[in-house]
Motif scaffolding. Structure first.
Motif, short mmCIF file in Angstrom:
data_model
loop_
_atom_site.label_atom_id
_atom_site.label_comp_id
_atom_site.label_asym_id
_atom_site.label_seq_id
_atom_site.Cartn_x
_atom_site.Cartn_y
_atom_site.Cartn_z
N SER A 178 0.69 -1.36 0.02
CA SER A 178 0.05 0.09 -0.01
C SER A 178 0.94 1.28 -0.11
O SER A 178 0.55 2.05 -0.46
N PHE A 179 2.09 1.11 0.64
CA PHE A 179 3.01 2.35 0.46
C PHE A 179 3.40 2.66 -1.00
O PHE A 179 3.09 3.88 -1.35
N LEU A 180 3.87 1.50 -1.66
CA LEU A 180 4.13 1.83 -3.14
C LEU A 180 2.80 2.24 -3.80
O LEU A 180 2.88 3.28 -4.76
N HIS A 181 1.61 1.57 -3.47
CA HIS A 181 0.54 1.99 -4.45
C HIS A 181 0.13 3.62 -4.18
O HIS A 181 -0.05 4.35 -5.07
N ASP A 182 0.18 3.88 -2.89
CA ASP A 182 0.05 5.24 -2.44
C ASP A 182 1.23 6.24 -3.25
O ASP A 182 0.62 7.45 -3.56
N VAL A 183 2.13 6.00 -3.09
CA VAL A 183 3.33 6.90 -3.55
C VAL A 183 3.09 6.91 -5.08
O VAL A 183 2.83 8.14 -5.56
N ILE A 184 3.01 5.84 -5.68
CA ILE A 184 2.57 6.28 -7.27
C ILE A 184 1.49 6.80 -7.55
O ILE A 184 1.37 7.63 -8.39
N ALA A 185 0.20 6.52 -6.74
CA ALA A 185 -0.87 7.37 -6.95
C ALA A 185 -0.64 8.84 -6.69
O ALA A 185 -1.15 9.71 -7.46
N GLY A 186 0.09 9.10 -5.46
CA GLY A 186 0.32 10.49 -5.06
C GLY A 186 0.85 11.23 -6.38
O GLY A 186 0.95 12.48 -6.27
N LEU A 187 2.30 10.65 -6.54
CA LEU A 187 2.95 11.35 -7.40
C LEU A 187 2.34 11.48 -9.21
O LEU A 187 2.91 12.43 -9.87
N ALA A 188 1.38 10.77 -9.14
CA ALA A 188 0.62 10.88 -10.41
C ALA A 188 -0.41 12.25 -10.71
O ALA A 188 -0.93 12.42 -11.53
N LEU A 189 -0.79 12.60 -9.30
CA LEU A 189 -1.66 13.66 -9.23
C LEU A 189 -1.02 14.88 -9.54
O LEU A 189 0.18 15.21 -9.71
N GLN A 190 -1.69 15.97 -9.80
CA GLN A 190 -1.27 17.32 -10.41
C GLN A 190 -2.27 18.06 -9.27
O GLN A 190 -3.33 18.08 -9.63
N PRO A 191 -1.66 18.96 -8.39
CA PRO A 191 -0.14 18.94 -7.92
C PRO A 191 -0.11 17.63 -7.38
O PRO A 191 -0.96 17.03 -6.73
N LYS A 192 1.63 17.35 -7.30
CA LYS A 192 1.77 15.93 -6.64
C LYS A 192 1.45 15.86 -5.08
O LYS A 192 1.79 16.95 -4.49
N GLU A 193 1.33 14.81 -4.46
CA GLU A 193 1.18 14.80 -3.11
C GLU A 193 1.58 13.47 -2.39
O GLU A 193 1.58 12.46 -3.18
N LEU A 194 1.85 13.48 -1.17
CA LEU A 194 2.10 12.30 -0.41
C LEU A 194 1.75 12.39 0.86
O LEU A 194 1.39 13.41 1.58
N ALA A 195 1.10 11.17 1.57
CA ALA A 195 0.23 11.29 2.78
C ALA A 195 1.29 11.58 3.99
O ALA A 195 2.39 10.52 3.87
N PRO A 196 1.10 12.42 4.92
CA PRO A 196 2.08 12.49 5.96
C PRO A 196 2.19 11.29 6.80
O PRO A 196 3.54 11.37 7.44
N LYS A 197 1.27 10.31 6.74
CA LYS A 197 1.81 9.33 7.57
C LYS A 197 2.91 8.54 7.19
O LYS A 197 3.65 8.06 8.01
N TYR A 198 3.46 8.76 5.89
CA TYR A 198 4.61 8.28 5.58
C TYR A 198 5.93 8.70 6.11
O TYR A 198 7.09 8.30 5.55
N PHE A 199 5.89 9.93 6.60
CA PHE A 199 7.04 10.27 7.26
C PHE A 199 7.68 9.52 8.30
O PHE A 199 8.88 9.40 8.62
N TYR A 200 6.65 8.79 8.87
CA TYR A 200 6.92 7.96 10.31
C TYR A 200 7.39 6.71 9.97
O TYR A 200 6.62 5.64 10.21
#
Ligand SMILES: C[S@@+](CC[C@H](N)C(=O)[O-])C[C@H]1O[C@@H](n2cnc3c(N)ncnc32)[C@H](O)[C@@H]1O
Length: 337
Positions: free
Chosen positions: A23-45
């Motif tokens: 799900s990390f990989l899935h969320d990263v790929i989905a987030g970087l495909a958005l305009q503007p690009k985004e990543l979920a803050p829970k992945y800082f931790y």
């Protein structure tokens, strides 16, 4: 999504880890495909991210940590009196469920002041850090039952033996990292977890002069920048990405329209980044939106809580209204309009 619990590795935990990585990989790929690009803050931790967050808390500029910690002993003393009158003899035990427990530093004022706490369930997505924090707390409070639950708190929770009355504890203004709809979903789920009549003690950062907000998220020593970039380090290490951290810069500012601090990682040049078999193009100046930190007037927050059927029973404000702590009670019959 439960990631893992006990210290021993078992096949089922390996499977859970694989799911979390997927799900990390899935969320990263989905987030970087958005305009503007985004990543979920829970992945800082991860473990390093939790350590970096603790380093942020050690900074003078990061007032939300210090101000809430200073307010908590008087909140806890009030709560002790409140629960003595509120709890009936047959419900004399309190189970605390802490969401986003981190280093468990804010639970100690509650444990020192409220004598009917029998069990603490500490929930956090950062598994190793959570297990270490729980072990440390067990050493300090030998009579207390402490359960570590390495889980995403936005997902439904199954609690083991949480005590007859449930008090949720959600400090750190972590609710501010959630969009309005996510915050409502969290509060509704927490209502299901804690049950009708259950309580939630929640720390929420307030709206305030912009220079204070700006300082808190732009420290001179660059600790917040390191924390922000840790998300790229994780992608490189865990997902085989090739982000060059030198070519991204921390950028944090207050967005008046949305009443939130936004954190971004801004690309310092045109560049391509690879993750798994995907390529992502960044124009010079383009950014990845990595975190929001919404600020609420206490009345705005009470309205939000009411929409999820939570009634505000008590409100404590820090000096100059720098931070608010509310005691909410879940009442499905509350008019949510
Ligand atoms: C802002 S820090 C607050 C830490 C601590 N409660 C405090 O007040 O100092 C947010 C904490 O929530 C955890 N966290 C963030 N998103 C989460 C999620 N979706 N599920 C579980 N834990 C999460 C992080 O690992 C971190 O420990």
């Amino acid at each position: 999504m439960t990631i893992a619990l006990a210290p021993q590795d078992t096949p089922s935990q390996d499977a859970q880890h694989a799911t979390a990585e997927g799900s990390f990989l899935h969320d990263v790929i989905a987030g970087l495909a958005l305009q503007p690009k985004e990543l979920a803050p829970k992945y800082f931790y991860d473990e390093r991210g939790s350590q970096l967050f603790d380093n942020i808390c050690a900074l003078d500029e990061y007032y939300p940590y210090h101000v809430e910690l200073e307010l908590l002993p008087s909140v806890a003393a009030d709560l002790s009196r409140f629960f003595h009158t509120e709890l009936s003899a047959k419900e004399s035990e309190l189970g605390i469920i802490e969401f986003g427990a981190g280093s468990l530093r804010k639970i100690t004022p509650l444990l020192d002041n409220i004598d009917c706490v029998s069990h603490l369930t500490a929930i956090d997505i950062s598994k190793e850090h959570l297990l270490n924090s729980c072990n440390e707390l067990r050493r300090q409070y030998s009579g207390l039952k402490v359960t570590a639950q390495a889980q995403d708190f936005t997902q439904p929770l199954n609690l083991e033996d949480p005590g007859s009355t449930r008090l949720g504890f959600f400090p750190g203004s972590t609710i501010g990292n959630l969009h309005r709809k996510q915050a409502l979903d969290f509060l509704r789920n927490a209502g299901q977890t804690l049950g009708a009549g259950g309580y939630l003690l929640i720390g929420v950062d307030t709206k305030k002069p912009e220079y204070l907000l700006h300082q808190a998220y732009n420290d001179d020593r660059g600790v917040t920048a390191q924390f922000n970039k840790n998300i790229l380090t994780r992608i490189n290490r865990e997902l085989g990405g090739d982000f060059d951290l030198m070519h991204f810069a921390h950028h944090a500012f207050y967005n008046h329209d949305y009443g939130r601090i936004e954190m971004h990682l801004r690309s310092l040049r045109a560049q391509r980044v690879h993750i798994a078999d995907r390529e992502f193009y960044f124009a010079k100046g383009e950014s990845i939106h990595t975190e929001n930190s919404y600020k609420y007037h206490p009345s705005e927050f009470a309205d939000l809580a009411r929409q999820a059927h939570w009634q505000t029973r008590r409100l404590w404000l820090a000096p100059d209204d720098l931070f608010a702590i509310s005691l909410l009670q879940f009442n499905p019959a509350v008019d949510a309009r």
